[in-house]
Design a protein around this motif. Structure first.
Motif, mmCIF file in Angstrom:
data_model
loop_
_atom_site.group_PDB
_atom_site.id
_atom_site.type_symbol
_atom_site.label_atom_id
_atom_site.label_comp_id
_atom_site.label_asym_id
_atom_site.label_seq_id
_atom_site.Cartn_x
_atom_site.Cartn_y
_atom_site.Cartn_z
ATOM 1 N N ARG A 20 0.828 -1.223 0.000
ATOM 2 C CA ARG A 20 0.000 0.000 0.000
ATOM 3 C C ARG A 20 0.856 1.264 0.000
ATOM 4 N N ALA A 21 1.918 1.260 -0.800
ATOM 5 C CA ALA A 21 2.844 2.395 -0.816
ATOM 6 C C ALA A 21 2.452 3.464 -1.823
ATOM 7 N N SER B 270 -6.964 3.015 3.688
ATOM 8 C CA SER B 270 -6.134 4.132 3.221
ATOM 9 C C SER B 270 -6.943 5.411 3.092
ATOM 10 N N SER B 271 -8.270 5.295 3.170
ATOM 11 C CA SER B 271 -9.092 6.504 3.086
ATOM 12 C C SER B 271 -8.842 7.416 4.277
ATOM 13 N N GLU B 272 -8.188 6.882 5.318
ATOM 14 C CA GLU B 272 -7.863 7.701 6.475
ATOM 15 C C GLU B 272 -6.741 8.686 6.184
ATOM 16 N N LEU B 273 -6.044 8.502 5.073
ATOM 17 C CA LEU B 273 -4.932 9.388 4.741
ATOM 18 C C LEU B 273 -5.437 10.788 4.405
ATOM 19 N N ALA C 50 0.125 14.515 9.869
ATOM 20 C CA ALA C 50 -1.010 13.788 10.441
ATOM 21 C C ALA C 50 -0.533 12.402 10.887
ATOM 22 N N VAL C 51 -1.157 11.851 11.916
ATOM 23 C CA VAL C 51 -0.759 10.521 12.399
ATOM 24 C C VAL C 51 -1.109 9.484 11.332
ATOM 25 N N TYR D 23 5.757 6.207 3.605
ATOM 26 C CA TYR D 23 4.897 6.376 2.431
ATOM 27 C C TYR D 23 3.541 6.966 2.802
ATOM 28 N N GLU D 24 3.022 6.622 3.976
ATOM 29 C CA GLU D 24 1.749 7.200 4.400
ATOM 30 C C GLU D 24 1.877 8.679 4.731
ATOM 31 N N ARG D 25 3.096 9.156 4.912
ATOM 32 C CA ARG D 25 3.325 10.594 5.109
ATOM 33 C C ARG D 25 3.416 11.336 3.776
#
Length: 386
Positions: free
Chosen positions: A38-39, A176-179, A188-189, A273-275
């Motif tokens: 999920r990158a 991933s919609s939380e991104l 963001a966390v 990657y989530e950042r």
């Protein structure tokens, strides 16, 4: 993130890096690509000549692993639009038709939705969740990956890398919609942190780490006033942790390759990657997959303490010298006794160095070693830019 092999166009990665574009030498072959699950929001392949439908769709399964839910896969070139281009491509119609059929079947098995096809471009979208297609996948007897950690893509034991498998990576519990949208996403966390997926990293520790790196980078900018001037475009963080250095340095004038060592205590590349940042897994006892003189600035926080007694510090420093451009800069943050050893080795490398105290004062045992690589040629004079 771009990657390509050293093939008949062997300099393409070097050209990308010289233009200031993130790229590494790599290939989609028998082992998993060195990125977490999920990158990526999008994966793009233009005339890359990869047999996407072969081997039971194994390569598309690997793309599916690194795509976020809702992410896109774009294919440009053969076999798309084969009815018109088969003569120009000098390939039989039947072969191209079968190749596209295999791709369509593999995409259907992965529950990707085809969104667009026109000319030589086709676009598929990964579903946001797996609930809508579980029954369909069960009927087609799809094998789901059994690994408990889809981010585990480096070494399982000495000199053995994880091989690519013909299996589908299950959707995560955390969406991933939380991104957040970028650049809010930088601080963001991340979902991997809020869900407790990264051992020992709570939301509070994540925020503390971010604030600490803001302070460190502020000190770096006092030490090197060229840091955000555009002079340093390609930057590498050799021990990136949660990506705090890159986030604090964020600027349209630069990009940071966040490297998470394979021996690091925690696998944090997914958080990076989530950042909204990029990076790669790597073992610094080996050479990095790039060309000489690729990076303008290299940052190493605690790297030499991490690799102490794992491999020779000289080898790591020589690899840094190989990938650093002449007159490029180095910032090494580590314990003072480690830095004394490092400084002694650097003395024979034609780097100009200076040891500096921690920004909190001389009583802190952690110090900062800054260096500039001299420009020199055999038999010529050396120069350096401070």
């Amino acid at each position: 993130m771009s990657f390509a092999p050293r093939d008949s166009h062997e300099a393409q990665v070097q050209f990308a890096l010289e233009r200031g574009v993130p790229a590494v030498i790599g290939v989609l072959g028998t082992i998993k690509v060195p990125y977490p699950s999920r990158a990526f929001d999008m994966a793009h392949c233009s005339r890359c000549l990869i047999p996407w439908g072969a081997n039971d769709g194994k390569y598309l399964m690997e793309v599916d692993r690194v795509l976020r839910p809702g992410g896109y896969w774009i294919l440009s070139g053969p076999p798309i639009h084969w009815k018109v281009n088969y003569k120009a491509w000098e390939r039989p119609k039947e072969e191209l038709q079968e190749e596209q059929r295999q791709i369509e079947e593999a995409a259907k098995m992965l529950c990707w939705e085809k969104k667009y096809e026109k000319g030589e471009i086709a676009i598929w979208q990964k579903r946001m969740d797996g609930d809508s297609c579980h029954s369909k996948q069960d009927k087609s007897q799809v094998t789901f990956c059994k690994s408990s950690d889809p981010d585990d893509v480096w070494y399982v034991s000495l000199n053995i890398q994880l091989r690519m498998e013909a299996c589908v990576t299950p959707y995560p519990d955390t969406s991933s919609s939380e991104l957040k949208n970028f650049p809010e996403r930088l601080y963001a966390v991340p979902p991997r942190v809020s869900s407790g997926s990264v051992r020992g990293v709570s939301a509070e520790k994540y925020q503390e780490d971010s604030n600490e790196w803001k302070k460190h980078v502020k000190a770096y900018k006092r030490i090197n006033r060229l840091l955000d001037s555009g002079r340093y475009r390609n930057i590498m963080d050799m021990n990136a942790g949660l990506g705090g250095f890159a986030a604090a340095l964020q600027s349209p004038k630069l990009w940071v390759m966040n490297v998470v060592p394979s021996i690091a205590e925690r696998s944090t590349l997914g958080v990076i990657y989530e950042r909204g940042l990029i990076g790669i897994y790597h073992d610094w006892c080996e050479a990095f997959s790039t060309y000489p003189r690729s990076y303008d600035l290299i940052h190493a926080n605690g790297l030499f303490s991490l690799y102490n007694n794992k491999c020779n510090l000289e080898d790591i420093l020589l690899e840094m010298d190989r990938i650093l451009r002449p007159e490029g800069a180095v910032i090494i943050r580590d314990e003072v006794d480690v830095l004394i050893k490092v400084k002694k080795i650097i003395g024979g490398m034609r780097w100009d160095t200076k040891m500096m105290d921690h920004e909190d004062g001389p009583l802190v045992p952690e110090k900062i070693l800054v260096a500039v690589k001299q420009y020199w040629v055999a038999g010529g004079n050396s120069t350096s830019t401070q």
